[in-house]
Write an enzyme that holds these catalytic residues in place. Structure first.
Site, PDB file in Angstrom:
ATOM      1  N   ARG A 232       5.214 -10.479   4.390  1.00 39.94           N
ATOM      2  CA  ARG A 232       4.047 -11.621   4.273  1.00 39.94           C
ATOM      3  C   ARG A 232       4.468 -12.048   2.969  1.00 39.94           C
ATOM      4  O   ARG A 232       4.866 -11.406   1.954  1.00 39.94           O
ATOM      5  CB  ARG A 232       2.593 -10.799   3.965  1.00 39.94           C
ATOM      6  N   GLU A 261       2.749 -20.891   2.727  1.00 41.47           N
ATOM      7  CA  GLU A 261       3.248 -21.260   3.899  1.00 41.47           C
ATOM      8  C   GLU A 261       2.295 -22.589   4.075  1.00 41.47           C
ATOM      9  O   GLU A 261       1.082 -22.561   4.129  1.00 41.47           O
ATOM     10  CB  GLU A 261       3.427 -20.243   4.936  1.00 41.47           C
ATOM     11  N   HIS A 279       9.282 -18.825   8.729  1.00 38.18           N
ATOM     12  CA  HIS A 279       8.365 -17.648   9.210  1.00 38.18           C
ATOM     13  C   HIS A 279       8.795 -17.861  10.638  1.00 38.18           C
ATOM     14  O   HIS A 279       7.921 -17.734  11.781  1.00 38.18           O
ATOM     15  CB  HIS A 279       6.930 -17.848   9.002  1.00 38.18           C
TER      16      HIS A 279
HETATM   17  O1  A2R Z   1       1.416   3.288   3.157  1.00 36.43           O
HETATM   18  P1  A2R Z   1       1.530   4.040   4.363  1.00 36.43           P
HETATM   19  O2  A2R Z   1       1.698   5.403   4.110  1.00 36.43           O
HETATM   20  O3  A2R Z   1       0.049   3.818   5.078  1.00 36.43           O
HETATM   21  O4  A2R Z   1       2.577   3.081   5.236  1.00 36.43           O
HETATM   22  C1  A2R Z   1       2.472   1.976   5.796  1.00 36.43           C
HETATM   23  C2  A2R Z   1       3.102   0.995   4.672  1.00 36.43           C
HETATM   24  N1  A2R Z   1       1.913   0.324   3.662  1.00 36.43           N
HETATM   25  C3  A2R Z   1       2.206   0.413   2.359  1.00 36.43           C
HETATM   26  N2  A2R Z   1       3.163   0.723   1.320  1.00 36.43           N
HETATM   27  C4  A2R Z   1       2.966   0.703   0.243  1.00 36.43           C
HETATM   28  N3  A2R Z   1       2.144   0.405  -0.378  1.00 36.43           N
HETATM   29  C5  A2R Z   1       0.989   0.040   0.393  1.00 36.43           C
HETATM   30  N4  A2R Z   1      -0.087  -0.639  -0.175  1.00 36.43           N
HETATM   31  C6  A2R Z   1       1.198  -0.121   1.885  1.00 36.43           C
HETATM   32  N5  A2R Z   1      -0.086  -0.367   2.809  1.00 36.43           N
HETATM   33  C7  A2R Z   1       0.970   0.101   4.126  1.00 36.43           C
HETATM   34  O5  A2R Z   1       3.459  -0.245   5.501  1.00 36.43           O
HETATM   35  C8  A2R Z   1       3.345   1.742   7.094  1.00 36.43           C
HETATM   36  O6  A2R Z   1       4.798   2.548   6.691  1.00 36.43           O
HETATM   37  C9  A2R Z   1       3.928   0.325   6.821  1.00 36.43           C
HETATM   38  C10 A2R Z   1       2.903  -0.653   7.754  1.00 36.43           C
HETATM   39  O7  A2R Z   1       3.359  -0.107   9.074  1.00 36.43           O
HETATM   40  P2  A2R Z   1       2.735  -0.521  10.360  1.00 36.43           P
HETATM   41  O8  A2R Z   1       1.215  -0.588  10.277  1.00 36.43           O
HETATM   42  O9  A2R Z   1       3.237   0.258  11.474  1.00 36.43           O
HETATM   43  O10 A2R Z   1       3.145  -2.095  10.579  1.00 36.43           O
HETATM   44  P3  A2R Z   1       4.174  -2.821  11.590  1.00 36.43           P
HETATM   45  O11 A2R Z   1       3.855  -2.906  12.736  1.00 36.43           O
HETATM   46  O12 A2R Z   1       5.263  -2.160  10.968  1.00 36.43           O
HETATM   47  O13 A2R Z   1       3.922  -4.333  10.655  1.00 36.43           O
HETATM   48  C11 A2R Z   1       4.244  -4.491   9.381  1.00 36.43           C
HETATM   49  C12 A2R Z   1       3.889  -5.804   8.953  1.00 36.43           C
HETATM   50  C13 A2R Z   1       2.805  -6.474   9.402  1.00 36.43           C
HETATM   51  O14 A2R Z   1       1.410  -6.036   8.968  1.00 36.43           O
HETATM   52  C14 A2R Z   1       2.854  -8.111   9.262  1.00 36.43           C
HETATM   53  O15 A2R Z   1       2.325  -8.322   7.980  1.00 36.43           O
HETATM   54  C15 A2R Z   1       4.642  -8.107   9.141  1.00 36.43           C
HETATM   55  O16 A2R Z   1       4.865  -6.635   9.126  1.00 36.43           O
HETATM   56  O17 A2R Z   1       5.025  -8.603  10.160  1.00 36.43           O
END
Ligand code: A2R
Length: 318
Positions: A232, A261, A279
């Site tokens: 993002r 955007e 995007h």
């Molecule tokens: O932080 P963790 O252990 O919950 O790991 C998640 C990580 N994550 C973060 N890392 C560092 N600082 C943060 N504040 C933080 N918040 C979340 O991002 C996890 O490894 C990853 C998100 O993975 P998923 O929930 O499986 O999302 P996905 O499907 O990989 O999609 C990621 C993003 C979407 O939210 C859209 O914004 C974009 O890709 O298309």
């Protein structure tokens, strides 16, 4: 018996519309001449919303739809939906995870190769006649055997890591908690950036990741470093990125997402060490079809038994 009403926010494909029309009466929010009057008159009768990661659920819609039951969002990121507030109201919010992992990872690879091998300049060199007049194109840099840092190692981040293995990469990553993976964990984005040559952001957007990639992180990445964003726009301090690219703090960048955007910082548009895409990470016919099918399936499943197939984590208990 009348069909339940569905409020559509944003655009959908013909295939999605064809699949939904037999089940729902669809109202298009953006076609209402008087949005306020429409929401006041019809809001209480609408239980379902179809939206996307860009529009989310605007505050006036959230308030007017007092009997809202389900929100089906076209995309995996849902930072424009207040999912905690929705969960408190008992509203099931669902999104489209997994079906776009490959496409977003492929988009990162496309940008990485394009930046490292100067694809756009090489194409111009070939087309313009410069090859004949000036000679061979300068040497570029290989994507092979690089240290790659992934910010966010979820569904898409892991798919990116899998792609990188094909290039002999050594994988580093930063998330809030370490994962059970054979890669090097870093407890901060700065530490991750300082350990790698290529850094890619693929966390969710929202408050917890806002400007995670800032001047300090870019400085840690260093003058040979490349940065990529397929997450993002909010994850990156775009002004700091423009500065870092123009003064040689980092070597180059590939960006699919931007802070405001569809506006893009003017500085980025004129740099030849940057590749920009509007995007489009998941925007192929095949992947958008799979995402659309999942949006529809969530809504029709809700209609048949009150459940949804892919709720966001905050709504899984509902
Ligand atoms: O932080 P963790 O252990 O919950 O790991 C998640 C990580 N994550 C973060 N890392 C560092 N600082 C943060 N504040 C933080 N918040 C979340 O991002 C996890 O490894 C990853 C998100 O993975 P998923 O929930 O499986 O999302 P996905 O499907 O990989 O999609 C990621 C993003 C979407 O939210 C859209 O914004 C974009 O890709 O298309």
């Amino acid at each position: 018996m009348p069909k339940p009403r569905l409020l559509q926010i944003g655009t959908i494909t013909d295939r999605m519309r064809d699949a939904l029309v037999p089940h729902f009466d669809i109202d298009l929010l953006f076609e209402q001449e008087d949005r306020g009057a429409f929401l006041m008159e019809h809001g209480p009768d609408i239980q379902a919303v179809l939206t996307d990661g860009h529009y989310g659920v605007p505050e006036d819609v959230a308030v007017a739809l007092s009997d809202l039951k389900v929100v089906s969002s076209y995309g995996v990121g849902y930072d424009n939906i207040d999912t905690n507030a929705m969960a408190t109201r008992g509203v099931k919010v669902c999104h489209t995870p997994d079906v776009l992992n490959d496409e977003v990872a492929n988009t990162f690879v496309m940008l990485w190769l394009a930046v490292s091998r100067s694809l756009l300049a090489a194409d111009a060199h070939a087309r313009s006649g410069a090859w004949e007049q000036e000679g061979a194109f300068p040497l570029t840099h290989s994507v092979q055997n690089r240290r790659v840092g992934i910010l966010g190692l979820g569904r898409i981040g892991q798919t990116i890591a899998d792609r990188c293995a094909a290039f002999g990469a050594e994988i580093h990553y930063h998330t809030r908690s370490p994962k059970d993976v054979p890669y090097t964990y870093h407890d901060s984005a700065v530490a991750c950036a300082s350990a790698v040559e290529v850094l890619v952001a693929i966390t969710p957007g929202g408050a917890s990741t806002k400007h995670m990639v800032n001047a300090e992180v870019l400085s840690a990445l260093g003058p040979e470093g490349l940065f990529f964003n397929v997450a993002r726009g909010s994850v990156v301090d775009e002004a700091a990125l423009v500065e870092a690219l123009s003064n040689g703090t980092i070597a180059g960048a590939g960006l699919d997402v931007f802070e405001e955007e569809p506006k893009i910082s003017d500085g980025l548009k004129t740099m030849d060490n940057v590749v920009l895409t509007p995007h489009v990470a998941s925007a192929t016919v095949e992947t958008r079809q799979a995402m659309g099918d999942l949006v529809v399936e969530n809504l029709t499943q809700w209609l048949s038994d009150g459940t949804v197939r892919t709720p966001v984590p905050e709504c899984r208990h509902l």
